[in-house]
Design a protein around this motif. Sequence first.
Motif, PDB file in Angstrom:
ATOM      1  N   GLY A 152       0.410   2.094   7.856  1.00 10.80           N
ATOM      2  CA  GLY A 152       0.467   2.265   6.431  1.00 10.80           C
ATOM      3  C   GLY A 152      -0.132   1.298   5.563  1.00 10.80           C
ATOM      4  N   PRO A 153       0.265   0.942   4.322  1.00  9.66           N
ATOM      5  CA  PRO A 153      -0.525  -0.102   3.842  1.00  9.66           C
ATOM      6  C   PRO A 153      -0.345  -1.564   4.039  1.00  9.66           C
ATOM      7  CG  PRO A 153       1.454   0.725   2.543  1.00  9.66           C
ATOM      8  CD  PRO A 153       1.294   1.615   3.526  1.00  9.66           C
ATOM      9  N   LYS A 154      -1.171  -2.446   3.854  1.00 11.66           N
ATOM     10  CA  LYS A 154      -1.006  -3.751   4.266  1.00 11.66           C
ATOM     11  C   LYS A 154       0.477  -4.357   3.684  1.00 11.66           C
ATOM     12  CE  LYS A 154      -5.779  -4.725   4.843  1.00 11.66           C
ATOM     13  NZ  LYS A 154      -6.808  -5.772   4.649  1.00 11.66           N
ATOM     14  N   ASP A 155       0.760  -3.969   2.559  1.00 16.26           N
ATOM     15  CA  ASP A 155       2.045  -4.406   1.940  1.00 16.26           C
ATOM     16  C   ASP A 155       2.837  -3.261   1.632  1.00 16.26           C
ATOM     17  OD1 ASP A 155       3.841  -5.686  -0.006  1.00 16.26           O
ATOM     18  OD2 ASP A 155       2.294  -6.892  -0.950  1.00 16.26           O
ATOM     19  N   HIS A 156       3.995  -3.576   1.927  1.00 22.96           N
ATOM     20  CA  HIS A 156       4.899  -2.442   2.179  1.00 22.96           C
ATOM     21  C   HIS A 156       5.548  -2.243   0.643  1.00 22.96           C
ATOM     22  CE1 HIS A 156       7.749  -6.074   2.653  1.00 22.96           C
ATOM     23  NE2 HIS A 156       8.300  -5.324   2.019  1.00 22.96           N
ATOM     24  N   PHE A 157       5.245  -2.888  -0.265  1.00 19.68           N
ATOM     25  CA  PHE A 157       5.539  -2.654  -1.705  1.00 19.68           C
ATOM     26  C   PHE A 157       4.572  -1.630  -1.978  1.00 19.68           C
ATOM     27  CE2 PHE A 157       7.363  -6.961  -1.364  1.00 19.68           C
ATOM     28  CZ  PHE A 157       8.727  -6.556  -2.002  1.00 19.68           C
ATOM     29  N   ASP A 158       3.469  -1.409  -1.448  1.00 18.01           N
ATOM     30  CA  ASP A 158       2.567  -0.365  -1.962  1.00 18.01           C
ATOM     31  C   ASP A 158       2.644   1.145  -1.360  1.00 18.01           C
ATOM     32  OD1 ASP A 158       0.950  -2.015  -3.297  1.00 18.01           O
ATOM     33  OD2 ASP A 158      -0.131  -2.775  -1.562  1.00 18.01           O
ATOM     34  N   LEU A 159       4.081   1.305  -0.595  1.00 17.96           N
ATOM     35  CA  LEU A 159       4.416   2.472   0.179  1.00 17.96           C
ATOM     36  C   LEU A 159       4.528   3.516  -0.828  1.00 17.96           C
ATOM     37  CD1 LEU A 159       6.967   1.520   2.707  1.00 17.96           C
ATOM     38  CD2 LEU A 159       4.776   2.546   3.074  1.00 17.96           C
ATOM     39  N   PRO A 160       5.114   3.324  -2.261  1.00 18.06           N
ATOM     40  CA  PRO A 160       4.889   4.474  -3.300  1.00 18.06           C
ATOM     41  C   PRO A 160       3.556   4.994  -3.557  1.00 18.06           C
ATOM     42  CG  PRO A 160       6.421   2.771  -4.046  1.00 18.06           C
ATOM     43  CD  PRO A 160       5.676   2.078  -2.733  1.00 18.06           C
ATOM     44  N   GLU A 161       2.430   4.109  -3.799  1.00 21.88           N
ATOM     45  CA  GLU A 161       1.308   4.615  -3.996  1.00 21.88           C
ATOM     46  C   GLU A 161       0.574   5.453  -2.878  1.00 21.88           C
ATOM     47  OE1 GLU A 161       2.295   1.594  -4.630  1.00 21.88           O
ATOM     48  OE2 GLU A 161       1.329   0.674  -6.481  1.00 21.88           O
ATOM     49  N   TYR A 162       0.982   4.724  -1.551  1.00 23.94           N
ATOM     50  CA  TYR A 162       0.638   5.398  -0.461  1.00 23.94           C
ATOM     51  C   TYR A 162       1.079   6.952  -0.349  1.00 23.94           C
ATOM     52  CZ  TYR A 162      -0.055   6.233   4.598  1.00 23.94           C
ATOM     53  OH  TYR A 162      -0.317   6.525   5.835  1.00 23.94           O
TER      54      TYR A 162
END
Length: 486
Positions: free
Chosen positions: A104-114
Motif C-alpha cells: 500500500g502507500p508508505k503512510d497509512h494516512f494516504d489510504l483514502p487517496e490510494y
Amino acid sequence: MGSLGETGRLNKNNTSGQQERILFVTGRLAEFSLREILEKLAPQVGFEYEVAVLNVQVAALLHVPLIQRRLQVPAGIDWVMLPGMCKGDLQVLTDHFGIPFQRGPKDHFDLPEYFGQAGRPPRDLSRFDIEILAEINHAPLLSDEEILRLAERYRDSGADLIDVGCIPGESWSRTGEVVRMLVEAGHRVSIDSFDRAEVEAAVSNGAELILSCNHTNLDWVSRLGVEVVAIPDLPEDFDSLCRIVDRLLQSNTPFRVDPILEPIGYGFATSLERYYRARREFPDFEIMMGIGNLTELTEVDTAGMNLILAAICQELRIKSVLATEVINWARTAVAEFDHARRLVKYAIDNKSLPKHIHYQLVMLRDPKLKQLGTEALQNLANQIRDPNYRIFAEGNELHVMNRDGYWKGTDPYELFDQFQAAASKTVDASHAFYLGYEMCKALTALTLGKQYQQDQPLNWGFLTQEEISAQERRREEGKGPQCGPR
C-alpha cells in the motif's frame, strides 16, 4: 488472482456481488490510527477488512521473511495489503499463502487517496506553451567553465534558450567565441546587448535572437537576418513600440514584442496594462515578458510570483519569458517558472483551478497536515516497551516518547534534558546527534506548518532532498538499529 485498477489497488474479478475482504498488516504502533481510517474508508469504498498486527513496533520495518513466519491469514481473505515500505519479493508471500499480496502507500494516512476517495490520478503536466530564456547575467565577468556550468544548470531547470547577458557601456571581444562555445555544447542562444560589435559577433556564431531592438539600433539590427525583441524607446511610450513594429514589418525582420514589465513602485500595474494593450493591438504577433524586473526586484520568495506571471502569460498568449537567477531569493526561478508554465497550461486547457493538480510549487508550507491527535499519541506512548525515541510534531508542540516516558514542549533543549534525565542509560554521542537532527526538523515543521515524519525528509516541493534514514544508514554500516524508532 485479480487485476490492478486505476487507483493501484487489486480488484477481485468476481460476479458474486460480495464485497472483497482485505487483510491489512501493520505494527503495534500504527494499529490504533489504521483502524480509525479503515472504519470510515471501508464503507465508502465498499470492502470488508481485518487487521493483522504483527509483533513489531513500527510497520515500516516489516519484511517478507518475517511476515512469512508470523502472519496468519484468516479464512475468506481475498488479498493482503502490506505497508508501502515493506522490503522483499511479495511473490514469495503470494506463493506461500495462495492469495495476492500488495504494498500500500508508505503512510497509512494516504489510504483514502490510494483507494480513490481523495485525489485523482496524476495529471499530465508534460505540455506547455511558454518558452523560457534564462539569462547568464554579466557573462563577460565569468570564465568559460562558469558560463557552461550555468547554461547546463539552466537547461536542466527547464530553460529552452540561453541568453548571454553583456555589460552596458562595454564591448566584449569574446562574445562570438562564447556564443559558438554554447552552440557547440547543444544550446540555443540569444544575445542581450545594444553594442553592435557584440551583437554581430554573436549572430555570426549562431545566436538566433537579439535582445533588444528600439530606435537606437533599429537600422542595423534589422539587417542581420535573425529575430529581434522589439521594445519601446521608453517603457511608458507605447506609441514608439508601434512605430518600431511598423518598421520591422516593412523590412521583413522577424520579431517578438516586449512592452517591458516594470518593478513594483515604478509602474508595475500600468506595465501589465501595456501587455493587455499589446495583445489587443497585435493579436497575431509573438510577445515576450522579462519577468526578472519582478522576481529580482521584489523582496519575497519567487515561486508564487512565477505562478502568477505564468498565468498572465498563458491567458494573454505571451509565448516567451526572460528569467534571471541573480539575487539569492531567485536562485531557482527558472525551475519555478518551468513548473508554473506546466501547471497553468493544464489548468487553463482543462478549465480547472490550479489546485490539487501537483504540489511542486508548495514549498514553504505543506498542502495538508496529517495529525494523529492527542488520544492516539497517548495510546502510542502507553504501548512502547523499548528505549528508542519516537518524535512527533503536532498541536504546536514537539512530542518525544519511549518506554521511559512521554515528554512534550516547544524547546528541544529542555526536552532533551528531560528525557535524558529519565533515561535508563546515557544517550551516546551518535544517538544524541540523531535526536538533535530530528528535533530540529520537527521544530522547523512546526514553525512553517509542514508535515513531520521521523526519519523522512521534510517536503520542500521540487526542492525536496531525499534522506537516508538512520536505520538504513546503520544497516549499510553493518551496525544495529540503535537510533530512531524500532
